[in-house]
Write a protein that holds these residues in place. Structure first.
Motif, PDB file in Angstrom:
ATOM      1  N   GLY A   1       0.126  52.230  20.641  1.00  0.00           N
ATOM      2  CA  GLY A   1      -0.361  52.825  21.886  1.00  0.00           C
ATOM      3  C   GLY A   1      -1.783  52.367  22.142  1.00  0.00           C
ATOM      4  O   GLY A   1      -2.091  51.177  22.126  1.00  0.00           O
ATOM      5  N   ASN A   2      -2.678  53.325  22.344  1.00  0.00           N
ATOM      6  CA  ASN A   2      -4.084  53.005  22.576  1.00  0.00           C
ATOM      7  C   ASN A   2      -4.939  53.106  21.312  1.00  0.00           C
ATOM      8  O   ASN A   2      -6.157  52.976  21.367  1.00  0.00           O
ATOM      9  CB  ASN A   2      -4.663  53.942  23.644  1.00  0.00           C
ATOM     10  N   VAL A   3      -4.287  53.361  20.170  1.00  0.00           N
ATOM     11  CA  VAL A   3      -5.014  53.541  18.911  1.00  0.00           C
ATOM     12  C   VAL A   3      -5.069  52.220  18.145  1.00  0.00           C
ATOM     13  O   VAL A   3      -4.049  51.554  17.950  1.00  0.00           O
ATOM     14  CB  VAL A   3      -4.345  54.625  18.039  1.00  0.00           C
ATOM     15  N   LYS A   4      -6.265  51.829  17.713  1.00  0.00           N
ATOM     16  CA  LYS A   4      -6.478  50.605  16.941  1.00  0.00           C
ATOM     17  C   LYS A   4      -7.117  50.966  15.611  1.00  0.00           C
ATOM     18  O   LYS A   4      -8.149  51.627  15.569  1.00  0.00           O
ATOM     19  CB  LYS A   4      -7.390  49.646  17.710  1.00  0.00           C
ATOM     20  N   LYS A   5      -6.481  50.549  14.501  1.00  0.00           N
ATOM     21  CA  LYS A   5      -6.966  50.917  13.179  1.00  0.00           C
ATOM     22  C   LYS A   5      -6.975  49.709  12.249  1.00  0.00           C
ATOM     23  O   LYS A   5      -5.981  48.988  12.135  1.00  0.00           O
ATOM     24  CB  LYS A   5      -6.073  52.024  12.594  1.00  0.00           C
ATOM     25  N   LYS A   6      -8.105  49.483  11.574  1.00  0.00           N
ATOM     26  CA  LYS A   6      -8.187  48.366  10.631  1.00  0.00           C
ATOM     27  C   LYS A   6      -7.425  48.720   9.350  1.00  0.00           C
ATOM     28  O   LYS A   6      -7.554  49.815   8.823  1.00  0.00           O
ATOM     29  CB  LYS A   6      -9.645  48.068  10.278  1.00  0.00           C
TER      30      LYS A   6
END
Length: 312
Positions: A84-89
């Protein structure tokens, strides 16, 4: 003074030779699914509910120090999960390389659990022999993205290793290409091995609708498209298209055409698959190549009328 100049010139020559790939190294690299993509973007990975993007960062550019020694670039690869709109390294690896780096992935599943296996390769030049370093990661795909399973990585793949390109060619790391890596995943039961062979699928055995793009990728790793498997893969693509599994059919047909551009029947199947997706422009391109090749073979009368109607 002359002595110092000689030493500097010798050192420069030595290091220049060290950082150029020898014919021996190039030959060995062809066995290891390696390509020099230093200046190109690493491909993103698109899974069912998430997508994964990679970012290469040049921390320190290569340079020659005051004594004439070549210092290779210090780089890093970072990986991000997008849902979705969540970005996680989820990944950050630093390394030093002399020529280039690659990332390749394998996706598989077993008993409802889905896994992503990443292999990072970095080529390191040496004064005498170059080497490849391998870093591995095993992730379980879940609702929140990815969870790394370090204990499985260590027990199954040994967390990577290194191969030095010396003339004896005795690899220290066993799973240095996709085929060896995937066979190891099957052998250790992390991934479920397909029940049917390529030949059985090509003879329309089993449920073709269960064949996903990831399954096809893994089939192609174990049994690549060759004269021996070409007919089976073409048949599988045909059955996928008839089952309205258009993206999977297109994926396989484009692999076939890339390897065998004169495989005429693949173009009509590709056109039909694109037509099924309502992508008429790409369908017409495939049909046009099909018609051209049929005319060159003196088989113009055998071109189906529906194909001629669709390209109008």
């Amino acid at each position: 003074m002359i002595y110092k100049i000689f030493i500097t010139l010798f050192a420069t020559l030595l290091f220049n030779q060290a950082y150029a790939l020898s014919n021996f190294e190039l030959e060995r690299l062809s066995d290891i699914d390696y390509r020099d993509n230093t200046n190109t973007k690493i491909n993103d990975i698109n899974l069912k509910n998430i997508s994964i993007k990679f970012n290469k960062k040049n921390k320190v550019k290569s340079y020659t120090d005051e004594e004439g020694h070549y210092i290779p670039a210090h780089n890093s690869i970072e990986g991000y999960v997008l849902k979705g709109n969540v970005k996680k390294k989820f990944l950050s690896e630093k390394y030093v390389y002399g020529s280039g780096e690659n990332v390749f992935d394998i996706s598989c599943s077993k008993n409802g659990s889905n896994y992503l296996i990443l292999m990072i390769q970095s080529y390191n030049s040496g004064i005498r022999f170059g080497s490849l370093e391998f870093i591995t990661h095993i992730y379980q795909i879940n609702e929140n993205g990815l969870s790394e399973i370090k204990e499985k990585n260590i027990s199954i793949l040994g967390s990577g290793g290194e191969i030095v390109f010396d003339p004896s060619w005795t690899p220290h790391y066993k799973y240095y290409n996709k085929k060896l890596l995937l066979k190891r995943l099957y052998e250790t039961k992390l991934c479920a091995e397909p029940a049917l062979t390529i030949k059985q699928l090509g003879n329309n055995k089993g449920d073709i609708k269960e064949i996903t793009k990831n399954y096809l990728k893994n089939y192609l790793i174990i049994d690549s498209i060759s004269g021996k498997t070409l007919t089976s893969y073409n048949n599988i693509a045909y059955y996928l298209e008839k089952a309205k599994a258009y993206p999977e059919a297109i994926y396989l047909l484009e692999k076939i055409i890339d390897k065998y551009p004169n495989r005429t029947v693949a173009y009509i199947n590709l056109g039909d698959a694109y037509w099924g997706l309502k992508n008429k422009e790409k369908a017409k391109q495939a049909y046009s190549t099909y018609i051209k090749q049929m005319k060159e073979k003196g088989k113009e009368r055998k071109i189906p009328k529906v194909v001629l109607e669709r390209i109008k």
